[in-house]
Design a protein around this motif. Sequence first.
Motif, PDB file in Angstrom:
ATOM      1  N   GLU A 194       0.845  -1.199   0.000  1.00 25.49           N
ATOM      2  CA  GLU A 194       0.000   0.000   0.000  1.00 25.49           C
ATOM      3  C   GLU A 194       0.877   1.244   0.000  1.00 25.49           C
ATOM      4  N   LEU A 195       0.483   2.226  -0.800  1.00 22.87           N
ATOM      5  CA  LEU A 195       1.230   3.474  -0.867  1.00 22.87           C
ATOM      6  C   LEU A 195       0.871   4.395   0.299  1.00 22.87           C
ATOM      7  N   ASP A 196       1.894   4.965   0.900  1.00 25.33           N
ATOM      8  CA  ASP A 196       1.706   6.056   1.854  1.00 25.33           C
ATOM      9  C   ASP A 196       1.964   7.332   1.069  1.00 25.33           C
ATOM     10  N   LYS A 197       0.892   7.949   0.610  1.00 27.71           N
ATOM     11  CA  LYS A 197       1.013   9.087  -0.302  1.00 27.71           C
ATOM     12  C   LYS A 197       1.762  10.242   0.343  1.00 27.71           C
ATOM     13  N   GLU A 198       1.519  10.484   1.624  1.00 26.90           N
ATOM     14  CA  GLU A 198       2.158  11.611   2.299  1.00 26.90           C
ATOM     15  C   GLU A 198       3.652  11.379   2.469  1.00 26.90           C
TER      16      GLU A 198
ATOM     17  N   GLY B  55       5.390   9.257   0.706  1.00 24.15           N
ATOM     18  CA  GLY B  55       6.001   8.927  -0.572  1.00 24.15           C
ATOM     19  C   GLY B  55       6.670   7.572  -0.565  1.00 24.15           C
ATOM     20  N   LYS B  56       6.168   6.653   0.269  1.00 28.24           N
ATOM     21  CA  LYS B  56       6.763   5.329   0.389  1.00 28.24           C
ATOM     22  C   LYS B  56       5.692   4.241   0.285  1.00 28.24           C
ATOM     23  N   THR B  57       6.161   3.023   0.090  1.00 31.25           N
ATOM     24  CA  THR B  57       5.272   1.872   0.043  1.00 31.25           C
ATOM     25  C   THR B  57       5.476   1.014   1.277  1.00 31.25           C
ATOM     26  N   ASN B  58       4.387   0.655   1.932  1.00 32.53           N
ATOM     27  CA  ASN B  58       4.431  -0.301   3.029  1.00 32.53           C
ATOM     28  C   ASN B  58       3.882  -1.635   2.538  1.00 32.53           C
ATOM     29  N   SER B  59       4.625  -2.692   2.786  1.00 31.13           N
ATOM     30  CA  SER B  59       4.162  -4.019   2.379  1.00 31.13           C
ATOM     31  C   SER B  59       4.052  -4.920   3.597  1.00 31.13           C
ATOM     32  N   SER B  60       3.082  -5.815   3.558  1.00 29.28           N
ATOM     33  CA  SER B  60       2.841  -6.710   4.692  1.00 29.28           C
ATOM     34  C   SER B  60       2.498  -8.107   4.192  1.00 29.28           C
ATOM     35  N   LEU B  61       2.684  -9.092   5.056  1.00 25.99           N
ATOM     36  CA  LEU B  61       2.370 -10.486   4.735  1.00 25.99           C
ATOM     37  C   LEU B  61       0.973 -10.825   5.223  1.00 25.99           C
ATOM     38  N   TRP B  62       0.244 -11.569   4.390  1.00 25.92           N
ATOM     39  CA  TRP B  62      -1.100 -12.028   4.728  1.00 25.92           C
ATOM     40  C   TRP B  62      -1.200 -13.527   4.506  1.00 25.92           C
TER      41      TRP B  62
END
Length: 675
Positions: free
Chosen positions: A54-58, A60-67
Amino acid sequence: MKRWMTGALVAATIAATSRADERPMTIDDLLAVKSVGDPQVSPEGAAVVYVVSELDKEAGKTNSSLWLVPTAGGEPRKLTSAPGTNNHPRWSPDGKTLAFVSSRGGSAQIWLLPIDGGEARQLTKLPIDVDGPLWSPKGDRIAFAAQVYPGKSPEETAVQDKVKEESKSKVRTYDHLMVRHWSAWDEGKKSHLFVADAKTGEAVDLTPKLEVNTPPAPFGGSGDYAWSHDGATLAFTAEPIENHAWSTNTDIWLVPVGGGEPKNLTESNPAADGSPEFSPDGGRLAYISQARPGFESDLWVLRIRDLATDKTIDASSYLDRPIQGFAWKSPTELIASIDDDGTVPIVALPASGARDGSHKLATGGANASVSVGPGGESFAYLHHTGDKPGEVYYKSGDAEAKALTSHNAPLLAQLDLSPMESFTFEGADGAKVQGWLMKPPGFDPNKKYPVLFLIHGGPQGAWHDEWHGRWNYPLFAAPGYALVAINPRGSTGFGQKFTDQISLDWTGKVYEDLMKGLDHALATYSFLDEDKVAAAGGSYGGFMVNWICGHTDRFKALVSHAGVFDLVSMYGSTEELWFPDWEYGGPPWEKLEHYLDRSPSLFAENFKTPTLVIHGALDFRVPDVQGLGMFTSLQRVGVPSRYVWFPDEGHWIAKPANRIVWWREVHDWLAKYLK
């Protein structure tokens, strides 16, 4: 009957209300899409682990997680909550532990997560980033990749990096090509293959003397190396040892995990080989291969090599479709994603090479990232289409495939997105050519709509019925445009002969295919407004837009992204020289007439159409001087034009804030001339 009609009326009312509540897509919606990827079936087949980004627009980075989601269906469960990178999950052979890459400790390292509960623990603690963990068959070791200076340890590499960072002089010196690749200068480091102890994290470089990258840069990954059945050997793909800038000769090597010199397994093939995968019985090695040296878009063929006899069979060329990815399903069968007529189906392929055993397992849209379950009875994969982002699907035996995830369903329920519609027409030389149409949101067949004509890059690429994170079909259509996208000569997935027919002919049959495809769409679909047509393209598509600008005035506006403008200067500034050598028949000092006849720069006197030119300063594939040259020429001959230059982007515009600007500029330019 009365009750049935009442129910039907209620259903119709609900549908109409739902449709009325839908709206066109916005750039905020595109950035809000959750990117689902890398599904991995557990060893016992009960669950699939995957990644959601998911993008953190503010920020300017992407956070990724395991599901994690059960293969029987049910609610997915989030396994990681730490911000930053948490990706590339791989099951231990006993199914009790997940190895994955996380940046939670400040750098990208391998972490281990007990699947039954408990906190993740950091395995590797190197002073450099690592990537792509793969468990050994016994679960005692983990292979991964990391960048080091050849001949130096990770610790020595970190020290040298610090010295360079602190030096007052930032000069670079080179004695050979490549000096830069894709969007990065060559700093002397190369990606090497390491193996870590799965308990202690102690790591060893298996390729300390290697002077090239494994996996190959810039897009290689863990699919470029694999463990042997007994865990004693790793197969890996490496870049060409010689003439890297003008050779496509990637090779597959074998290296003993206990130490020893790597052995080149595919030395006899002067063209590309890659993506090794050992068979479940350990006796064979499957990989993809090309036959023609120097041609990056030659047909990717699945080959299977008997490791005892060295006999190799061709398992897929009869399909006349490039293999995009594959996995062993059983000792006698493999499954692969192929590029096929604007879609990406999954097919079964007999390991014997027999043609009569091939059949499709998943069709429609794009299907990729296959992970096979135990015994080869099931597999998970990603499925997406032009109007739906990717989600995890699962197929078991002869049962219908089912969606296991729906992370983007709440967002999609708000949006008016039209499906892609395929059509065919007669192109140059009477050849059958395929294209796509997407209707605008709120479509009314009685109205006329402006047309946006999309031209793909490559040129050996294709418009697929797929969700594209950058050149997103619904967002192009959102302002009320109907999209027409043609797969002209040179496109992949329509037979290798069709693909080959653009080389040495960048402005001939392909141009005719494009114009005939647009003519066909305008004549076939009465809702297309032939008086309001614009064209947009990137990379080769940008080249074709630049060419169109000097050869027709049928378009109201043009958008050229990262487009080649001057072929001669392009040769001296791009990085992968095998590409112009093949596409234009050699360097300009040998084929000058060919270069000059097809260079948009020499037709600037004919420019008439308002053109938006976009380029990134870190684009080393098509350097930004190409875009500046196009804009300069447009200005010099008095054509309305605008230059959008991104100092921190390469060939692709990736940062959230920059993507917002890109889309705003494109939409504003088109509105100015189409509305």
